[in-house]
Design a protein around this motif. Sequence first.
Motif, PDB file in Angstrom:
ATOM      1  N   THR A 163      88.424  15.455  10.496  1.00  0.00           N
ATOM      2  CA  THR A 163      87.366  15.551  11.491  1.00  0.00           C
ATOM      3  C   THR A 163      87.329  16.956  12.075  1.00  0.00           C
ATOM      4  O   THR A 163      88.264  17.742  11.911  1.00  0.00           O
ATOM      5  CB  THR A 163      87.573  14.554  12.641  1.00  0.00           C
ATOM      6  N   GLU A 164      86.279  17.233  12.812  1.00  0.00           N
ATOM      7  CA  GLU A 164      86.159  18.519  13.484  1.00  0.00           C
ATOM      8  C   GLU A 164      87.305  18.706  14.481  1.00  0.00           C
ATOM      9  O   GLU A 164      87.778  19.826  14.683  1.00  0.00           O
ATOM     10  CB  GLU A 164      84.812  18.603  14.208  1.00  0.00           C
ATOM     11  N   LEU A 165      87.780  17.606  15.075  1.00  0.00           N
ATOM     12  CA  LEU A 165      88.893  17.698  16.030  1.00  0.00           C
ATOM     13  C   LEU A 165      90.128  18.319  15.374  1.00  0.00           C
ATOM     14  O   LEU A 165      90.774  19.192  15.955  1.00  0.00           O
ATOM     15  CB  LEU A 165      89.251  16.308  16.566  1.00  0.00           C
ATOM     16  N   LEU A 166      90.456  17.865  14.173  1.00  0.00           N
ATOM     17  CA  LEU A 166      91.633  18.397  13.484  1.00  0.00           C
ATOM     18  C   LEU A 166      91.416  19.842  13.066  1.00  0.00           C
ATOM     19  O   LEU A 166      92.320  20.674  13.176  1.00  0.00           O
ATOM     20  CB  LEU A 166      91.978  17.538  12.266  1.00  0.00           C
ATOM     21  N   HIS A 167      90.219  20.167  12.627  1.00  0.00           N
ATOM     22  CA  HIS A 167      89.923  21.560  12.265  1.00  0.00           C
ATOM     23  C   HIS A 167      90.117  22.478  13.465  1.00  0.00           C
ATOM     24  O   HIS A 167      90.684  23.562  13.349  1.00  0.00           O
ATOM     25  CB  HIS A 167      88.483  21.697  11.756  1.00  0.00           C
ATOM     26  N   ARG A 168      89.635  22.050  14.625  1.00  0.00           N
ATOM     27  CA  ARG A 168      89.787  22.871  15.840  1.00  0.00           C
ATOM     28  C   ARG A 168      91.251  23.034  16.215  1.00  0.00           C
ATOM     29  O   ARG A 168      91.678  24.107  16.629  1.00  0.00           O
ATOM     30  CB  ARG A 168      89.012  22.266  17.002  1.00  0.00           C
ATOM     31  N   ARG A 169      92.026  21.967  16.064  1.00  0.00           N
ATOM     32  CA  ARG A 169      93.454  22.055  16.391  1.00  0.00           C
ATOM     33  C   ARG A 169      94.186  22.970  15.415  1.00  0.00           C
ATOM     34  O   ARG A 169      95.149  23.633  15.791  1.00  0.00           O
ATOM     35  CB  ARG A 169      94.100  20.676  16.407  1.00  0.00           C
ATOM     36  N   ARG A 170      93.737  23.010  14.158  1.00  0.00           N
ATOM     37  CA  ARG A 170      94.364  23.897  13.190  1.00  0.00           C
ATOM     38  C   ARG A 170      94.200  25.344  13.634  1.00  0.00           C
ATOM     39  O   ARG A 170      95.097  26.154  13.489  1.00  0.00           O
ATOM     40  CB  ARG A 170      93.769  23.715  11.798  1.00  0.00           C
ATOM     41  N   GLY A 171      93.025  25.686  14.147  1.00  0.00           N
ATOM     42  CA  GLY A 171      92.824  26.993  14.731  1.00  0.00           C
ATOM     43  C   GLY A 171      92.185  28.039  13.837  1.00  0.00           C
ATOM     44  O   GLY A 171      91.965  29.159  14.282  1.00  0.00           O
ATOM     45  N   TYR A 172      91.843  27.707  12.601  1.00  0.00           N
ATOM     46  CA  TYR A 172      91.219  28.685  11.712  1.00  0.00           C
ATOM     47  C   TYR A 172      90.515  27.982  10.560  1.00  0.00           C
ATOM     48  O   TYR A 172      90.792  26.821  10.265  1.00  0.00           O
ATOM     49  CB  TYR A 172      92.250  29.668  11.151  1.00  0.00           C
ATOM     50  N   CYS A 173      89.615  28.709   9.926  1.00  0.00           N
ATOM     51  CA  CYS A 173      88.937  28.216   8.730  1.00  0.00           C
ATOM     52  C   CYS A 173      89.859  28.435   7.533  1.00  0.00           C
ATOM     53  O   CYS A 173      90.337  29.542   7.317  1.00  0.00           O
ATOM     54  CB  CYS A 173      87.615  28.960   8.530  1.00  0.00           C
ATOM     55  N   CYS A 174      90.078  27.385   6.765  1.00  0.00           N
ATOM     56  CA  CYS A 174      90.978  27.487   5.608  1.00  0.00           C
ATOM     57  C   CYS A 174      90.292  28.095   4.381  1.00  0.00           C
ATOM     58  O   CYS A 174      90.954  28.468   3.423  1.00  0.00           O
ATOM     59  CB  CYS A 174      91.535  26.111   5.264  1.00  0.00           C
ATOM     60  N   GLY A 175      88.954  28.162   4.377  1.00  0.00           N
ATOM     61  CA  GLY A 175      88.230  28.740   3.251  1.00  0.00           C
ATOM     62  C   GLY A 175      87.874  27.744   2.164  1.00  0.00           C
ATOM     63  O   GLY A 175      87.409  28.127   1.097  1.00  0.00           O
ATOM     64  N   ASN A 176      88.065  26.442   2.423  1.00  0.00           N
ATOM     65  CA  ASN A 176      87.781  25.427   1.411  1.00  0.00           C
ATOM     66  C   ASN A 176      86.413  24.774   1.559  1.00  0.00           C
ATOM     67  O   ASN A 176      86.148  23.759   0.937  1.00  0.00           O
ATOM     68  CB  ASN A 176      88.855  24.338   1.453  1.00  0.00           C
ATOM     69  N   ALA A 177      85.533  25.337   2.394  1.00  0.00           N
ATOM     70  CA  ALA A 177      84.175  24.817   2.621  1.00  0.00           C
ATOM     71  C   ALA A 177      84.206  23.367   3.091  1.00  0.00           C
ATOM     72  O   ALA A 177      83.487  22.514   2.582  1.00  0.00           O
ATOM     73  CB  ALA A 177      83.313  24.971   1.370  1.00  0.00           C
ATOM     74  N   CYS A 178      85.028  23.092   4.088  1.00  0.00           N
ATOM     75  CA  CYS A 178      85.169  21.734   4.625  1.00  0.00           C
ATOM     76  C   CYS A 178      83.865  21.270   5.276  1.00  0.00           C
ATOM     77  O   CYS A 178      83.142  22.058   5.876  1.00  0.00           O
ATOM     78  CB  CYS A 178      86.302  21.678   5.653  1.00  0.00           C
ATOM     79  N   ARG A 179      83.602  19.996   5.160  1.00  0.00           N
ATOM     80  CA  ARG A 179      82.369  19.393   5.650  1.00  0.00           C
ATOM     81  C   ARG A 179      82.171  19.595   7.153  1.00  0.00           C
ATOM     82  O   ARG A 179      81.070  19.839   7.616  1.00  0.00           O
ATOM     83  CB  ARG A 179      82.413  17.893   5.328  1.00  0.00           C
ATOM     84  N   HIS A 180      83.232  19.477   7.944  1.00  0.00           N
ATOM     85  CA  HIS A 180      83.117  19.533   9.403  1.00  0.00           C
ATOM     86  C   HIS A 180      83.736  20.799   9.990  1.00  0.00           C
ATOM     87  O   HIS A 180      84.202  20.795  11.126  1.00  0.00           O
ATOM     88  CB  HIS A 180      83.769  18.301  10.027  1.00  0.00           C
TER      89      HIS A 180
END
Length: 147
Positions: free
Chosen positions: A82-99
């Motif tokens: 989810t977007e929540l987990l992406h925000r907690r990760r703190g950066y874009c991983c570069g894998n073109a994630c949906r959220h």
Amino acid sequence: MTTTRTDEQYNSSSRVSSSNSSNSNSLDTDMEDGQVKIHTREKPVKTQAELEKDRWQEAHRLACEGNRKMYVDPKTGYSVMTELLHRRRGYCCGNACRHCPYNQENVGVSPEVKRANIERGKRQRREIEAKEGKPVWADDTSGDFSD
């Protein structure tokens, strides 16, 4: 009265309407990205792709409302972050994630830029982990998702 079109007339037009003079409803057909959309004036009918998008968007919304980090994609059965987990990760991983909340800033960039962006994100993540006392990947209900 219904009009009949030849294949040549049909192909030359991207929108075809057929109507019955005794009926106030008309049937419209749109050709969009190779998919046919059929709708009446009252309510358009969605394409299969639009219906699938509605389903995963609803699954994502419910997961975020439940403060969950992942949900299961209704079509594929894959786990989706989810977007929540992406925000907690703190950066874009570069894998073109949906959220991706970072506008996919690391998708298609040079390796140097990607490394710099990821390093900045990891610093932010370490700050969050130090403050909360647990890894950001840790899920209170299903164990640790460390990377």
